[in-house]
Design a protein around this motif. Structure first.
Motif, PDB file in Angstrom:
ATOM      1  N   ALA A  31       0.838  -1.198   0.000  1.00 21.60           N
ATOM      2  CA  ALA A  31       0.000   0.000   0.000  1.00 21.60           C
ATOM      3  C   ALA A  31       0.871   1.245   0.000  1.00 21.60           C
ATOM      4  N   LYS A  32       0.216   2.385  -0.157  1.00 23.29           N
ATOM      5  CA  LYS A  32       0.910   3.668  -0.097  1.00 23.29           C
ATOM      6  C   LYS A  32       0.002   4.687   0.578  1.00 23.29           C
ATOM      7  N   LEU A  33       0.666   5.627   1.247  1.00 23.54           N
ATOM      8  CA  LEU A  33      -0.008   6.692   1.983  1.00 23.54           C
ATOM      9  C   LEU A  33       0.489   8.017   1.435  1.00 23.54           C
ATOM     10  N   SER A  34      -0.401   8.944   1.187  1.00 24.53           N
ATOM     11  CA  SER A  34      -0.003  10.270   0.708  1.00 24.53           C
ATOM     12  C   SER A  34       0.817  10.984   1.775  1.00 24.53           C
ATOM     13  N   GLY A  35       1.985  11.489   1.355  1.00 26.31           N
ATOM     14  CA  GLY A  35       2.803  12.225   2.297  1.00 26.31           C
ATOM     15  C   GLY A  35       4.279  12.113   2.002  1.00 26.31           C
ATOM     16  N   PHE A  36       5.073  12.426   3.013  1.00 32.03           N
ATOM     17  CA  PHE A  36       6.528  12.458   2.873  1.00 32.03           C
ATOM     18  C   PHE A  36       7.166  11.576   3.929  1.00 32.03           C
ATOM     19  N   LEU A  37       8.282  10.978   3.568  1.00 31.16           N
ATOM     20  CA  LEU A  37       9.036  10.126   4.472  1.00 31.16           C
ATOM     21  C   LEU A  37      10.385  10.780   4.744  1.00 31.16           C
ATOM     22  N   TYR A  38      10.772  10.805   6.020  1.00 30.54           N
ATOM     23  CA  TYR A  38      12.030  11.436   6.431  1.00 30.54           C
ATOM     24  C   TYR A  38      12.924  10.428   7.138  1.00 30.54           C
ATOM     25  N   ASP A  39      14.227  10.640   6.996  1.00 32.54           N
ATOM     26  CA  ASP A  39      15.231   9.836   7.677  1.00 32.54           C
ATOM     27  C   ASP A  39      15.472  10.464   9.046  1.00 32.54           C
ATOM     28  N   ALA A  40      15.023   9.777  10.101  1.00 30.75           N
ATOM     29  CA  ALA A  40      15.188  10.293  11.463  1.00 30.75           C
ATOM     30  C   ALA A  40      16.362   9.613  12.172  1.00 30.75           C
ATOM     31  N   TYR A  55       4.251   9.743  -2.086  1.00 32.19           N
ATOM     32  CA  TYR A  55       3.715   8.642  -1.297  1.00 32.19           C
ATOM     33  C   TYR A  55       4.772   8.016  -0.408  1.00 32.19           C
ATOM     34  N   ILE A  56       4.293   7.404   0.656  1.00 34.84           N
ATOM     35  CA  ILE A  56       5.076   6.571   1.561  1.00 34.84           C
ATOM     36  C   ILE A  56       4.632   5.147   1.258  1.00 34.84           C
ATOM     37  N   TYR A  57       5.591   4.264   0.972  1.00 38.52           N
ATOM     38  CA  TYR A  57       5.266   2.899   0.575  1.00 38.52           C
ATOM     39  C   TYR A  57       5.490   1.931   1.724  1.00 38.52           C
ATOM     40  N   GLY A  58       4.587   0.972   1.840  1.00 37.56           N
ATOM     41  CA  GLY A  58       4.709  -0.008   2.903  1.00 37.56           C
ATOM     42  C   GLY A  58       3.764  -1.172   2.699  1.00 37.56           C
ATOM     43  N   SER A  59       3.453  -1.828   3.805  1.00 35.27           N
ATOM     44  CA  SER A  59       2.596  -3.019   3.794  1.00 35.27           C
ATOM     45  C   SER A  59       1.455  -2.840   4.778  1.00 35.27           C
ATOM     46  N   VAL A  60       0.338  -3.485   4.465  1.00 30.70           N
ATOM     47  CA  VAL A  60      -0.816  -3.512   5.363  1.00 30.70           C
ATOM     48  C   VAL A  60      -0.839  -4.875   6.044  1.00 30.70           C
ATOM     49  N   MET A  61      -0.924  -4.815   7.371  1.00 28.82           N
ATOM     50  CA  MET A  61      -1.016  -6.025   8.180  1.00 28.82           C
ATOM     51  C   MET A  61      -2.404  -6.082   8.796  1.00 28.82           C
ATOM     52  N   THR A  62      -2.972  -7.281   8.889  1.00 25.40           N
ATOM     53  CA  THR A  62      -4.218  -7.454   9.617  1.00 25.40           C
ATOM     54  C   THR A  62      -3.855  -7.958  11.012  1.00 25.40           C
ATOM     55  N   LEU A  63      -4.382  -7.304  12.022  1.00 28.29           N
ATOM     56  CA  LEU A  63      -4.028  -7.618  13.404  1.00 28.29           C
ATOM     57  C   LEU A  63      -4.984  -8.660  13.973  1.00 28.29           C
ATOM     58  N   GLN A  64      -4.447  -9.807  14.392  1.00 22.67           N
ATOM     59  CA  GLN A  64      -5.275 -10.892  14.928  1.00 22.67           C
ATOM     60  C   GLN A  64      -5.826 -10.543  16.306  1.00 22.67           C
ATOM     61  N   ASN A  65      -5.024  -9.898  17.132  1.00 17.59           N
ATOM     62  CA  ASN A  65      -5.451  -9.448  18.452  1.00 17.59           C
ATOM     63  C   ASN A  65      -5.108  -7.959  18.537  1.00 17.59           C
ATOM     64  N   PRO A  66      -5.959  -7.089  17.963  1.00 16.56           N
ATOM     65  CA  PRO A  66      -5.606  -5.682  17.812  1.00 16.56           C
ATOM     66  C   PRO A  66      -5.257  -4.960  19.111  1.00 16.56           C
ATOM     67  N   ASP A  67      -6.015  -5.193  20.182  1.00 18.32           N
ATOM     68  CA  ASP A  67      -5.742  -4.475  21.436  1.00 18.32           C
ATOM     69  C   ASP A  67      -4.339  -4.784  21.944  1.00 18.32           C
ATOM     70  N   GLU A  68      -3.981  -6.050  21.962  1.00 20.91           N
ATOM     71  CA  GLU A  68      -2.660  -6.459  22.441  1.00 20.91           C
ATOM     72  C   GLU A  68      -1.562  -5.978  21.489  1.00 20.91           C
ATOM     73  N   ALA A  69      -1.750  -6.191  20.196  1.00 22.78           N
ATOM     74  CA  ALA A  69      -0.731  -5.809  19.208  1.00 22.78           C
ATOM     75  C   ALA A  69      -0.495  -4.297  19.227  1.00 22.78           C
ATOM     76  N   LEU A  70      -1.556  -3.514  19.287  1.00 21.15           N
ATOM     77  CA  LEU A  70      -1.393  -2.055  19.305  1.00 21.15           C
ATOM     78  C   LEU A  70      -0.747  -1.585  20.604  1.00 21.15           C
ATOM     79  N   ARG A  71      -1.037  -2.246  21.708  1.00 24.76           N
ATOM     80  CA  ARG A  71      -0.392  -1.900  22.978  1.00 24.76           C
ATOM     81  C   ARG A  71       1.126  -2.117  22.858  1.00 24.76           C
ATOM     82  N   ILE A  72       1.525  -3.245  22.280  1.00 25.97           N
ATOM     83  CA  ILE A  72       2.948  -3.553  22.086  1.00 25.97           C
ATOM     84  C   ILE A  72       3.572  -2.570  21.096  1.00 25.97           C
TER      85      ILE A  72
END
Length: 133
Positions: A31-40, A55-72
């Motif tokens: 996938a891609k997201l409109s915007g800019f990517l910076y080297d931090a 665009y910013i290029y990357g991958s879309v992941m489906t989260l099996q346990n979203p609450d736990e995964a997002l907390r991590i």
């Protein structure tokens, strides 16, 4: 369904957090997201610019346990009220353009000033890392 758009160090299998994510989720598509990517430095920072032709290029992941995964992932990204303020990254739900159509995904966006940071013109962090190692 909860989706997470990843565009930086989480794409790298040698990253323990990326390995955790690959075990707790499934890659859906590119996938891609409109915007800019910076080297931090050790990682990239994405700035969302909805009207951008870049665009910013990357991958879309489906989260099996979203609450736990997002907390991590929040811990990894330094996001939350218990983290130093202002957070370096914030988490927002945004629309990305994917191989299978538009998807609404959680995205970690860079929240500090980009002054003094170099823009990654390709928008592709893995390509940038490969070309600069």
């Amino acid at each position: 369904m909860d989706y997470l758009f990843i565009y930086g160090t989480l794409l790298m299998q040698e990253n323990p957090w990326g390995m955790y994510l690959s075990q707790q989720s499934e890659m859906v598509c590119q996938a891609k997201l409109s915007g800019f990517l910076y080297d931090a430095g050790e990682y990239p920072g994405a700035i969302y610019v909805p009207e951008s032709d870049s665009y910013i290029y990357g991958s879309v992941m489906t989260l099996q346990n979203p609450d736990e995964a997002l907390r991590i992932m929040d811990q990894y990204e330094g996001f939350g009220s218990e983290e130093s303020q202002p957070n370096e990254f914030i988490r927002r739900k945004l629309a990305v353009k994917s191989d299978i159509g538009p998807l609404t995904c959680w995205v970690y966006l860079y929240n500090w000033s980009t002054q003094g940071l170099s823009r990654i013109n390709s928008g592709d962090y893995l390509k940038f890392r490969f070309e600069n190692t």
